[in-house]
Design an enzyme around this catalytic site. Structure first.
Site, PDB file in Angstrom:
ATOM      1  N   GLY A 146       0.813  -1.216   0.000  1.00  8.83           N
ATOM      2  CA  GLY A 146       0.000   0.000   0.000  1.00  8.83           C
ATOM      3  C   GLY A 146       0.840   1.257   0.000  1.00  8.83           C
ATOM      4  N   GLU A 152      11.125   3.003   5.622  1.00  8.22           N
ATOM      5  CA  GLU A 152      10.958   1.550   5.690  1.00  8.22           C
ATOM      6  C   GLU A 152      11.998   1.001   6.664  1.00  8.22           C
ATOM      7  OE1 GLU A 152       8.853  -0.977   4.716  1.00  8.22           O
ATOM      8  OE2 GLU A 152      10.291  -2.092   5.938  1.00  8.22           O
ATOM      9  N   THR A 173       5.680  -7.056   3.220  1.00  7.93           N
ATOM     10  CA  THR A 173       5.407  -8.468   3.494  1.00  7.93           C
ATOM     11  C   THR A 173       5.237  -9.272   2.218  1.00  7.93           C
ATOM     12  OG1 THR A 173       4.296  -7.780   5.516  1.00  7.93           O
ATOM     13  CG2 THR A 173       3.855 -10.020   4.755  1.00  7.93           C
ATOM     14  N   CYS A 174       4.440  -8.774   1.298  1.00  5.79           N
ATOM     15  CA  CYS A 174       4.101  -9.551   0.100  1.00  5.79           C
ATOM     16  C   CYS A 174       5.352  -9.945  -0.679  1.00  5.79           C
ATOM     17  CB  CYS A 174       3.156  -8.744  -0.779  1.00  5.79           C
ATOM     18  SG  CYS A 174       2.720  -9.604  -2.281  1.00  5.79           S
ATOM     19  N   CYS A 182       3.365 -13.262  -0.184  1.00  4.97           N
ATOM     20  CA  CYS A 182       2.821 -13.802  -1.431  1.00  4.97           C
ATOM     21  C   CYS A 182       3.886 -14.323  -2.403  1.00  4.97           C
ATOM     22  CB  CYS A 182       2.029 -12.743  -2.190  1.00  4.97           C
ATOM     23  SG  CYS A 182       1.384 -11.375  -1.257  1.00  4.97           S
ATOM     24  N   LYS A 189       6.297 -17.213  -1.154  1.00  2.00           N
ATOM     25  CA  LYS A 189       5.382 -18.327  -0.860  1.00  2.00           C
ATOM     26  C   LYS A 189       4.922 -19.005  -2.151  1.00  2.00           C
ATOM     27  CE  LYS A 189       1.245 -17.678  -1.084  1.00  2.00           C
ATOM     28  NZ  LYS A 189       0.043 -17.138  -0.505  1.00  2.00           N
ATOM     29  N   TYR A 206      -5.288 -19.624   5.704  1.00  2.53           N
ATOM     30  CA  TYR A 206      -4.653 -19.939   4.423  1.00  2.53           C
ATOM     31  C   TYR A 206      -3.144 -20.093   4.525  1.00  2.53           C
ATOM     32  CZ  TYR A 206      -3.070 -15.119   3.369  1.00  2.53           C
ATOM     33  OH  TYR A 206      -2.420 -13.913   3.370  1.00  2.53           O
ATOM     34  N   ILE A 207      -2.500 -19.319   5.388  1.00  6.06           N
ATOM     35  CA  ILE A 207      -1.032 -19.397   5.461  1.00  6.06           C
ATOM     36  C   ILE A 207      -0.610 -20.777   5.990  1.00  6.06           C
ATOM     37  CG2 ILE A 207       1.027 -18.412   6.566  1.00  6.06           C
ATOM     38  CD1 ILE A 207      -0.340 -15.664   6.398  1.00  6.06           C
ATOM     39  N   GLU A 238      -1.239 -23.442   3.294  1.00  4.90           N
ATOM     40  CA  GLU A 238      -0.302 -23.353   2.165  1.00  4.90           C
ATOM     41  C   GLU A 238       1.064 -23.936   2.528  1.00  4.90           C
ATOM     42  OE1 GLU A 238      -2.327 -19.495  -0.045  1.00  4.90           O
ATOM     43  OE2 GLU A 238      -0.606 -19.156   1.234  1.00  4.90           O
ATOM     44  N   ARG A 252      -6.882 -25.544  16.375  1.00  5.13           N
ATOM     45  CA  ARG A 252      -7.718 -25.480  17.576  1.00  5.13           C
ATOM     46  C   ARG A 252      -9.140 -26.009  17.328  1.00  5.13           C
ATOM     47  NH1 ARG A 252      -8.480 -19.555  19.823  1.00  5.13           N
ATOM     48  NH2 ARG A 252      -9.148 -19.444  17.679  1.00  5.13           N
ATOM     49  N   THR A 276      -2.800  -8.177  -0.689  1.00  2.00           N
ATOM     50  CA  THR A 276      -1.971  -7.214  -1.390  1.00  2.00           C
ATOM     51  C   THR A 276      -2.723  -6.347  -2.402  1.00  2.00           C
ATOM     52  OG1 THR A 276       0.191  -8.112  -1.032  1.00  2.00           O
ATOM     53  CG2 THR A 276      -0.182  -7.201  -3.196  1.00  2.00           C
ATOM     54  N   HIS A 289     -13.050 -26.747 -24.747  1.00  2.00           N
ATOM     55  CA  HIS A 289     -12.919 -28.150 -24.381  1.00  2.00           C
ATOM     56  C   HIS A 289     -11.593 -28.707 -24.879  1.00  2.00           C
ATOM     57  CE1 HIS A 289     -14.339 -32.102 -23.299  1.00  2.00           C
ATOM     58  NE2 HIS A 289     -13.911 -32.554 -24.467  1.00  2.00           N
ATOM     59  N   GLU A 319     -14.111 -24.978 -18.355  1.00  2.00           N
ATOM     60  CA  GLU A 319     -15.366 -25.120 -19.108  1.00  2.00           C
ATOM     61  C   GLU A 319     -16.524 -25.513 -18.178  1.00  2.00           C
ATOM     62  OE1 GLU A 319     -15.818 -28.426 -21.942  1.00  2.00           O
ATOM     63  OE2 GLU A 319     -14.072 -29.366 -21.000  1.00  2.00           O
TER      64      GLU A 319
HETATM   65  P1  FAD Z   1       3.096  -4.653   4.272  1.00  2.00           P
HETATM   66  O1  FAD Z   1       3.279  -5.180   2.912  1.00  2.00           O
HETATM   67  O2  FAD Z   1       3.189  -5.579   5.413  1.00  2.00           O
HETATM   68  O3  FAD Z   1       4.157  -3.485   4.456  1.00  2.00           O
HETATM   69  C1  FAD Z   1       4.327  -2.809   5.659  1.00  2.00           C
HETATM   70  C2  FAD Z   1       5.764  -2.306   5.725  1.00  2.00           C
HETATM   71  O4  FAD Z   1       5.866  -1.354   6.780  1.00  2.00           O
HETATM   72  C3  FAD Z   1       6.768  -3.417   6.067  1.00  2.00           C
HETATM   73  O5  FAD Z   1       7.771  -3.448   5.083  1.00  2.00           O
HETATM   74  C4  FAD Z   1       7.313  -3.017   7.442  1.00  2.00           C
HETATM   75  O6  FAD Z   1       8.672  -3.366   7.596  1.00  2.00           O
HETATM   76  C5  FAD Z   1       7.131  -1.513   7.414  1.00  2.00           C
HETATM   77  N1  FAD Z   1       7.021  -0.886   8.729  1.00  2.00           N
HETATM   78  C6  FAD Z   1       6.208  -1.266   9.757  1.00  2.00           C
HETATM   79  N2  FAD Z   1       6.322  -0.380  10.771  1.00  2.00           N
HETATM   80  C7  FAD Z   1       7.221   0.566  10.377  1.00  2.00           C
HETATM   81  C8  FAD Z   1       7.751   1.756  10.992  1.00  2.00           C
HETATM   82  N3  FAD Z   1       7.337   2.150  12.180  1.00  2.00           N
HETATM   83  N4  FAD Z   1       8.659   2.476  10.293  1.00  2.00           N
HETATM   84  C9  FAD Z   1       9.079   2.088   9.065  1.00  2.00           C
HETATM   85  N5  FAD Z   1       8.599   0.986   8.426  1.00  2.00           N
HETATM   86  C10 FAD Z   1       7.683   0.253   9.078  1.00  2.00           C
HETATM   87  N6  FAD Z   1      -1.799 -11.466   0.048  1.00  2.00           N
HETATM   88  C11 FAD Z   1      -2.273 -11.770  -1.186  1.00  2.00           C
HETATM   89  O7  FAD Z   1      -2.985 -10.954  -1.784  1.00  2.00           O
HETATM   90  N7  FAD Z   1      -1.953 -12.965  -1.787  1.00  2.00           N
HETATM   91  C12 FAD Z   1      -1.167 -13.885  -1.188  1.00  2.00           C
HETATM   92  O8  FAD Z   1      -0.905 -14.948  -1.755  1.00  2.00           O
HETATM   93  C13 FAD Z   1      -0.653 -13.589   0.109  1.00  2.00           C
HETATM   94  N8  FAD Z   1       0.173 -14.460   0.726  1.00  2.00           N
HETATM   95  C14 FAD Z   1       0.698 -14.143   1.942  1.00  2.00           C
HETATM   96  C15 FAD Z   1       1.556 -15.039   2.550  1.00  2.00           C
HETATM   97  C16 FAD Z   1       2.096 -14.765   3.778  1.00  2.00           C
HETATM   98  C17 FAD Z   1       3.039 -15.746   4.410  1.00  2.00           C
HETATM   99  C18 FAD Z   1       1.782 -13.517   4.431  1.00  2.00           C
HETATM  100  C19 FAD Z   1       2.359 -13.204   5.767  1.00  2.00           C
HETATM  101  C20 FAD Z   1       0.931 -12.612   3.826  1.00  2.00           C
HETATM  102  C21 FAD Z   1       0.379 -12.907   2.587  1.00  2.00           C
HETATM  103  N9  FAD Z   1      -0.495 -12.033   1.935  1.00  2.00           N
HETATM  104  C22 FAD Z   1      -0.997 -12.344   0.705  1.00  2.00           C
HETATM  105  C23 FAD Z   1      -0.919 -10.775   2.584  1.00  2.00           C
HETATM  106  C24 FAD Z   1      -0.130  -9.576   2.032  1.00  2.00           C
HETATM  107  O9  FAD Z   1       1.248  -9.825   2.181  1.00  2.00           O
HETATM  108  C25 FAD Z   1      -0.545  -8.313   2.774  1.00  2.00           C
HETATM  109  O10 FAD Z   1      -1.940  -8.158   2.688  1.00  2.00           O
HETATM  110  C26 FAD Z   1       0.115  -7.075   2.181  1.00  2.00           C
HETATM  111  O11 FAD Z   1       1.514  -7.175   2.193  1.00  2.00           O
HETATM  112  C27 FAD Z   1      -0.313  -5.830   2.962  1.00  2.00           C
HETATM  113  O12 FAD Z   1       0.331  -4.707   2.473  1.00  2.00           O
HETATM  114  P2  FAD Z   1       0.580  -3.461   3.425  1.00  2.00           P
HETATM  115  O13 FAD Z   1       1.085  -2.367   2.543  1.00  2.00           O
HETATM  116  O14 FAD Z   1      -0.604  -3.195   4.244  1.00  2.00           O
HETATM  117  O15 FAD Z   1       1.701  -3.917   4.448  1.00  2.00           O
END
Ligand code: FAD
Length: 450
Positions: free
Chosen positions: A18, A37, A44-45, A50, A53, A180-181, A184, A201, A314, A439, A444
């Site tokens: 985001g 950052e 995370t993604c 994502c 994974k 899901y995590i 997977e 649980r 994401t 087909h 399909e």
């Molecule tokens: P993030 O991508 O988490 O980014 C937040 C960032 O902020 C991080 O880099 C963090 O280091 C930084 N940060 C935090 N606090 C601070 C601070 N105080 N100062 C500076 N930096 C900071 N989604 C899908 O759509 N498809 C998938 O297949 C999928 N698989 C996933 C698998 C796993 C194992 C996990 C854990 C998540 C998965 N997701 C998936 C979810 C997806 O990763 C998140 O929904 C997405 O990354 C959220 O984006 P975001 O921008 O909110 O936060």
């Protein structure tokens, strides 16, 4: 465009899905943007979600293909799996992507700060280096973090943050969780040859998904060799001298494993963020409450993505970030429609879903119609497995509109994305029926549902 009252027009905390999108688009509109950052660009993604994974899912499905290669005429000799090779390849690609994210931000004129940032007031952010910057708007895009429930010896467990970097392949892996995590990773490590136990649980897995579809998964997981311990929790973990972990479950089962992956949920990452300095109070689940334009209770502070606990995916975080930049700097005030979002579980076999479950549809529409196809995918014929696919479509009986579609079977995620366009557009079952099938495919079935 730049307002010289502040150091930045927009300062974003967190360069994940985001935060990067909002910052890049805002920069493209000519806004002066800064981003902090604390870990790695991409969030995370890209770094530990994502992307790596899905690469592991793909690699593990190759193992499944190998297991029945003889039916396809192949004789394979001396094939063995090396975790370090796969791990390093995946992480190498993650490094490449991280570099691209940095370049994209730089290309949009965004100033990056590789450090932690916290809020000190409605327009002020303090960086870990001690520098304080001012911004007309602050965007909190700090994502989420795994939650580890309390049990004796929980310090010996790992989360999805660590699983991508393991030194050794865990020959015996216990996965805790039913989301899901958890599913997977259980599928990935099982296919790669680990002895996997899944502990959850409750008896229900994937709670928010269509349960008639979900019910197909546990027997397949068991048939593929995963030990399902449902309705149980980890009671205690003791580390043995050789490093292995002795686990006792609440149902009395004991197991010796090499790693325990806890995947029981994620919470918004807000600890120590300084939200109180801007008068922002957290919601019931620890999330930052926002309005539909992603504005917090403080007029100059916005939040997008997982930290707001709307839909933790994401593409949703990206859309929210993009809409925010358009609204603040692009002269196009808009918000994200969170309805009818297609999702997938990359379990083996995969599950995909868009729209309402049967239960939700009954509640929303009263009278509904249900159409199903229960079939053996041609792909599975090679595998000796009796695994079947199930597609389930739900329509509003009054209008014939498709309000839900749920699938389990190979490539479900790839197939549902196209169908999601039709469902989001409000098409009817008759529209699906009027479409000629391709087909032989699995997709399909969608236009042949009875
Ligand atoms: P993030 O991508 O988490 O980014 C937040 C960032 O902020 C991080 O880099 C963090 O280091 C930084 N940060 C935090 N606090 C601070 C601070 N105080 N100062 C500076 N930096 C900071 N989604 C899908 O759509 N498809 C998938 O297949 C999928 N698989 C996933 C698998 C796993 C194992 C996990 C854990 C998540 C998965 N997701 C998936 C979810 C997806 O990763 C998140 O929904 C997405 O990354 C959220 O984006 P975001 O921008 O909110 O936060």
């Amino acid at each position: 465009m730049a307002d010289t009252t502040y150091d930045f027009d927009l300062f974003t905390i967190g360069a994940g899905s985001g935060g990067v999108r909002a910052s890049r688009i805002a920069g493209g509109y000519g806004a002066k943007v800064g981003i902090a950052e604390e870990h790695r660009y991409g969030g995370t993604c890209v770094i530990r979600g994502c992307v790596p994974k899905k690469m592991l899912v793909n690699a593990s499905m190759f193992a499944e293909e190998l297991s029945h290669a003889h039916h396809k005429g192949w004789t394979l000799k001396d094939n063995s799996f090396d975790w370090a090779t796969l791990r390093d390849f995946v992480n190498g690609d993650v490094d490449r992507l991280e570099g691209l994210y940095g370049q994209t931000l730089g290309g949009a004129g965004v100033e990056s700060f590789s450090e932690r940032a916290t809020i000190t007031g409605p327009h002020t952010v303090r960086l870990a280096s001690g520098r304080e910057v001012t911004a007309k708007y602050i965007l909190v895009a700090t994502g989420g973090e795994p939650v580890v429930p309390a049990f004796e010896g929980s310090e010996h467990s790992i989360t999805s943050n660590e699983i991508f970097y393991l030194d050794e392949f865990p020959k015996r892996l216990m996965v805790m969780g039913g989301g899901y995590i958890a599913l997977e990773f259980a599928g990935i490590f099982n296919a790669l040859g680990a002895d996997v136990t899944l502990v959850n649980r409750s008896d229900t897995i994937l709670r928010t998904y269509e349960q008639e579809i979900v019910k197909r998964l546990p027997p397949v997981m068991e048939a593929r060799g995963i030990d399902l311990q449902l309705g149980a929790q980890i009671e205690k973990v003791e580390k043995a001298e050789d490093g292995s972990l002795n686990v006792t479950l609440t149902n009395g089962t004991t197991k010796q494993v090499d790693q325990i992956l806890v995947a029981t949920g994620r919470r918004p990452r807000v600890e120590g963020l300084g939200l109180e300095h801007a008068g922002i109070e957290l919601g019931a689940k620890g999330e930052i409450p926002v309005d539909k334009f992603s504005k917090t209770s403080c007029d100059s502070i916005y939040a997008v993505g997982d930290v707001t606990d709307r839909v933790q995916l994401t593409p949703v975080a990206i859309r929210e970030g993009h809409a925010l930049a358009d609204s603040l700097f692009g002269g196009n005030e808009r918000y994200v429609d969170h309805s009818c979002i297609a999702t997938a579980v990359f379990s083996q076999p995969s599950i995909a879903s868009v729209g309402m479950t049967e239960e939700e549809a009954r509640e929303a529409h009263g009278e509904i119609n249900i159409y199903k196809s229960d079939f053996r995918p041609m792909k599975n014929i090679f595998s000796d497995r009796a695994e079947r696919g199930l597609y389930k479509m739900i329509t509003d009986a009054a209008t014939d509109k498709v309000v839900g579609l749920h699938m389990i079977g190979p490539e479900s995620a790839e197939i549902i994305q196209a169908a999601a366009v039709a469902i989001k557009a409000g098409l009817t079952k008759a529209d699906f029926d009027a479409t000629t099938a391709i087909h032989p495919t699995m997709a399909e079935e969608l236009v042949l549902l009875k």
